[in-house]
Design a protein around this motif. Structure first.
Motif, PDB file in Angstrom:
ATOM      1  N   LYS A  10       0.886  -1.192   0.014  1.00 53.55           N
ATOM      2  CA  LYS A  10       0.038   0.000   0.036  1.00 53.55           C
ATOM      3  C   LYS A  10       1.080   1.353   0.107  1.00 53.55           C
ATOM      4  CE  LYS A  10      -4.479   1.573   2.033  1.00 53.55           C
ATOM      5  NZ  LYS A  10      -5.230   1.442   3.054  1.00 53.55           N
ATOM      6  N   ARG A  64      -0.463  -0.989  -9.883  1.00 54.37           N
ATOM      7  CA  ARG A  64      -1.553  -0.651  -8.897  1.00 54.37           C
ATOM      8  C   ARG A  64      -2.819  -1.332  -9.393  1.00 54.37           C
ATOM      9  NH1 ARG A  64      -5.637   2.968  -9.547  1.00 54.37           N
ATOM     10  NH2 ARG A  64      -5.463   3.193 -11.594  1.00 54.37           N
ATOM     11  N   LEU A 117     -11.011  -3.451  -5.509  1.00 54.30           N
ATOM     12  CA  LEU A 117     -10.764  -3.035  -4.164  1.00 54.30           C
ATOM     13  C   LEU A 117     -12.033  -3.493  -3.297  1.00 54.30           C
ATOM     14  CD1 LEU A 117      -9.019   0.313  -4.191  1.00 54.30           C
ATOM     15  CD2 LEU A 117      -7.826  -1.836  -4.269  1.00 54.30           C
ATOM     16  N   PRO A 157      -9.540   0.622  -9.217  1.00 54.95           N
ATOM     17  CA  PRO A 157     -10.405   0.747  -8.113  1.00 54.95           C
ATOM     18  C   PRO A 157     -11.621  -0.387  -7.958  1.00 54.95           C
ATOM     19  CG  PRO A 157     -10.020   2.744  -9.262  1.00 54.95           C
ATOM     20  CD  PRO A 157      -9.460   1.504  -9.972  1.00 54.95           C
ATOM     21  N   ASP A 173       1.291   5.123  -0.780  1.00 58.77           N
ATOM     22  CA  ASP A 173       0.744   6.501  -0.762  1.00 58.77           C
ATOM     23  C   ASP A 173      -0.728   6.254  -0.674  1.00 58.77           C
ATOM     24  OD1 ASP A 173       3.080   7.979  -0.850  1.00 58.77           O
ATOM     25  OD2 ASP A 173       3.126   7.775  -2.886  1.00 58.77           O
ATOM     26  N   GLU A 193      -2.495   3.746  -1.802  1.00 61.17           N
ATOM     27  CA  GLU A 193      -3.093   2.795  -3.009  1.00 61.17           C
ATOM     28  C   GLU A 193      -2.319   1.395  -2.957  1.00 61.17           C
ATOM     29  OE1 GLU A 193      -4.381   5.241  -6.791  1.00 61.17           O
ATOM     30  OE2 GLU A 193      -2.080   5.705  -6.427  1.00 61.17           O
ATOM     31  N   TRP A 194      -3.346   0.607  -3.256  1.00 60.38           N
ATOM     32  CA  TRP A 194      -3.080  -0.754  -3.403  1.00 60.38           C
ATOM     33  C   TRP A 194      -2.310  -1.262  -4.530  1.00 60.38           C
ATOM     34  CZ3 TRP A 194      -2.191  -3.490   0.771  1.00 60.38           C
ATOM     35  CH2 TRP A 194      -2.958  -3.171   1.825  1.00 60.38           C
TER      36      TRP A 194
END
Length: 737
Positions: free
Chosen positions: A666, A704, A710, A707, A668, A670-671
């Motif tokens: 993870k 990355r 997630l 979205p 910053d 973000e995953w």
């Protein structure tokens, strides 16, 4: 006082009288109850007859007015037959011509009719709808070269076969569908006469569809045809079908119950004249073969059940216990082994593998059922097309690896270089059809041969989807180029002595490697060269629960398990724990799981609800042991609270699966759970060029996570670029690899 005494005396006298005459009272009550039951039964029977007579209890003439040519008109209160759908698979046009002729005859009965080319029909989308449509489905199927279906019917037949033999598809999937089959063939080709019609009939029966009449077969051989030609056979069958159709329109009971043994239709009363085995002119061999195609002999069934059935485990350590059964069944199976190999192109190599394993010659028919859909390679390897590969080819979503790690499911090859395993897990979704053992005991095939044949077999299975309805052309072309390899098909891949050479070959072909091990070979894990992602199955967290669930063969299984986790912690590339939750077995061991996680320090933890694989003699699991997705979510949330370095990252609701990831992924906020596959291949090449001196870590090829993948996203792990398909009338869907 005298009055009260008189009252009591009177009451006492009444009670005494009742007691003395109790037998007569009981008899009267029993008679009254009996009369009431008879009246109720008679009334109910009368009501049913009235309801059956088209809704007019006062006039039999009203019933007749609502029938035309024996079929109910749209004004009838209850419609028994809504229409007829005629499916045909034709190569030379004969089946199509018959379909059109039958359609004209059905139209004359004032019934809607639709003629459908199997090549233009998607059974995955539409066939289940016929279970509630009240249509009669007629299948006119021809047998082409070597007993195969015609080109237009190939996909339909392949889908039907897979559905009938796939434990993930409910056995009642087509319950309610009413059908009739007319096969077209030539009895001069004794070995393949009308095999397609017979198989279609049997597969439909296996999915609980109901025959409206016994299967019939047309014969192109003029000398052997019952009515002089295939046209004569069809005309005779058509007349009987129309008579049967009229009876169905009137709501008459069907003569075929649909509960025929082993798929062989035996109507009550006399044997139907259109019996599909063509006993009138067939040779003894032909009759025997037809029966073998339809049902197993009672002797073979008894031997199979005695030996543990097809779901029994072939255990290297316990071979002596089954050899008696093998010898007993050998004579009965010798005759059917040739047919089994013919029906299964992988039969011969499979028999070779088992023969090497047992050091005896064994009939192939016993083992052909064990690896349905598998393509066997050499003597100890295999490849199979995952259902998620098919799903993504059609734009219906990918597997959880697509959601968690960004693989392209339609470009993933599911394989193994070792069919054998060191565990007998209770939830084995292969039903323990693979052999088990603790060491390598058979002749070893070279990794180059395994990879070459694995890719060729995989591509051949993909090519069968060319032109299939719904398959996206762009994805079809991409699928022919394998990009990922999931070494998780069956068995224990790490047992293969040349596993490092095999993995290197995968990487040289720019194929990523996802290797799964059952944590019983710690030294092999330590010596394993870098793979894209290394999995360890952690099916339980205590010694006793691991013994109950995995049923390992090693006596020192627990120490091996712990040493495997320690070996995993030494790896620099991506590592994963796979936790399979079995309700009432291993869902209450949170603290023990947390301790094991601190021991192996995996990068990711996949938590998945157990997959119910249907009934098996090797397992006592039922659907009651399958946790709901909400229960899996609750378990993962509770586990995350005990792991300060892990958080819930992703979810794939369809697979009942969640991903816990180490917080180092993870960045910053973000995953980065996805994989940069091109970067991984570059790092592997750099390592090889440096002679192994240059190493790399999991952080060097992470990417990355989008979205939608997630945890908490509205899509719940389903790629929005695809369209989710909800299958009708299907048992709970359970995932593949």
């Amino acid at each position: 006082l005298d009055v009260s005494m008189d009252t009591w005396s009177c009451f006492h006298a009444c009670l005494a009288s009742i007691w003395l005459h109790r037998f007569y009272i009981y008899s009267a009550v029993a008679l009254g109850i009996s009369l009431w039951i008879v009246i109720q039964f008679t009334t109910t029977k009368t009501k049913k007859k009235v309801e059956k007579s088209s809704g007019n209890p006062t006039s039999s003439r009203g019933t007749e007015d609502k029938l035309v040519n024996g079929c109910a008109t749209p004004q009838a209160k209850e419609v028994y037959v809504a229409g007829v759908k005629i499916f045909y698979g034709s190569q030379t046009g004969t089946a199509m011509r018959f379909a059109k002729a039958l359609a004209e005859a059905v139209t004359s009965l004032n019934l809607p009719v639709e003629v459908i080319n199997m090549g233009d029909y998607d059974p995955d989308d539409c066939l289940a709808e016929e279970t509630t449509s009240r249509n009669i489905c007629v299948f006119l199927v021809a047998t082409y070269t070597d007993g195969q279906p015609t080109e237009s019917a190939a996909w339909f037949c392949k889908w039907l076969e897979e559905a009938a033999n796939d434990f993930r598809v409910g056995k009642t999937y087509l319950k309610g569908l009413r059908y009739a089959v007319f096969g077209l063939g030539n009895s001069e080709y004794v070995d393949h006469y009308n095999t397609v019609g017979r198989r279609v009939d049997r597969w439909l029966w296996m999915l609980s569809a109901s025959r409206v009449m016994t299967r019939a077969e047309g014969d192109c051989s003029v000398a052997r045809s019952r009515y002089g030609s295939i046209e004569g056979d069809f005309q005779a069958w058509k007349a009987k079908f129309l008579t049967r159709l009229q009876a169905l329109c009137r709501g008459e009971k069907k003569p075929c119950s649909g509960k025929c043994k082993k798929g062989k239709c035996k109507s009550p009363g006399k044997q139907s004249k259109e019996n599909s085995d063509h006993e009138h002119g067939a040779s003894e061999h032909e009759i025997t073969e037809a029966e073998e195609l339809f049902e197993t002999s009672s002797e073979e069934e008894a031997d199979a059940e005695e030996a543990g059935g097809t779901n029994a485990v072939i255990d290297v350590e316990d071979l002596g216990n089954i050899m008696g059964h093998m010898k007993k069944a050998k004579g009965a199976m010798r005759k059917s082994s040739t047919e089994a190999v013919m029906l299964n192109p992988f039969g011969y190599p499979l028999v070779c593998f088992i023969s090497q394993l047992l050091q005896v010659t064994i009939s192939s028919s016993l083992f052909c059922a064990l690896f349905s859909g598998y393509k066997l390679i050499g003597s100890h390897s295999g490849v199979k097309l995952c259902r998620w590969t098919k799903s993504m080819l059609r734009g219906r979503g990918g597997c959880y690896k697509h959601t968690f790690y960004g693989i392209e499911s339609h470009r993933c090859m599911e394989a193994t270089p070792s069919l054998a395993c060191a565990n007998k897990c209770v939830f084995c979704w292969r039903h323990h059809t693979n052999p088990v053992g603790t060491e390598w005991r058979w002749k070893m095939d070279q990794p180059e041969l395994i990879l070459q044949e694995a890719i060729e077999n995989h591509q051949n299975m993909i090519k069968q989807f060319r032109g299939v309805s719904g398959v996206k052309a762009a994805r079809f072309e991409e699928a022919l180029k394998v990009k990922h390899c999931a070494l998780s098909l069956v068995g224990e891949p790490i047992m293969y002595p040349q596993i490092n050479r095999f993995v290197r070959l995968l990487h040289q072909h720019s194929i990523s490697s996802f290797l799964v091990t059952n944590a019983q070979f710690p030294e092999e894990i330590r010596s394993l060269e870098p793979v894209t992602q290394l999995y360890v199955s952690v099916d339980a967290s205590t010694r006793e629960s691991l013994r109950r669930i995995d049923r390992p063969l090693f006596k020192d299984f627990w120490q091996r398990f712990l040493d495997s986790l320690k070996a995993l912690a030494e790896k620099e590339q991506r590592t994963v724990y796979r936790l399979t939750l079995v309700k009432a077995w291993n869902v209450d061991e949170l603290k023990a799981y947390a301790e094991l996680i601190s021991l192996g320090k995996p990068d990711f933890i996949e938590v998945k609800g157990v997959t119910y694989c249907g009934e098996s003699s090797a397992s006592s699991l039922t659907m009651a042991n399958v946790p709901w997705h909400e229960e899996v979510v609750g378990f993962v949330q509770d586990l995350a609270e005990l792991l300060p370095d892990y958080e819930i990252a992703c979810e794939h609701e369809h697979s009942n699966c969640l991903l816990l990831a180490h917080t180092k992924f993870k960045v910053d906020g973000e995953w980065f759970t996805w994989i940069d596959y091109e970067r991984f291949q570059e790092l592997v090449r750099e390592r090889e060029q440096s002679g192994g001196s240059r190493t790399f870590t999991a952080a060097d090829y992470m990417a990355r996570t989008p979205p939608w993948a997630l945890f908490g996203a509205r899509e719940r792990g389903f790629d929005p670029l695809d369209v989710r398909f909800q299958r009708r009338n299907k048992a709970r869907d359970i995932s593949g690899c």
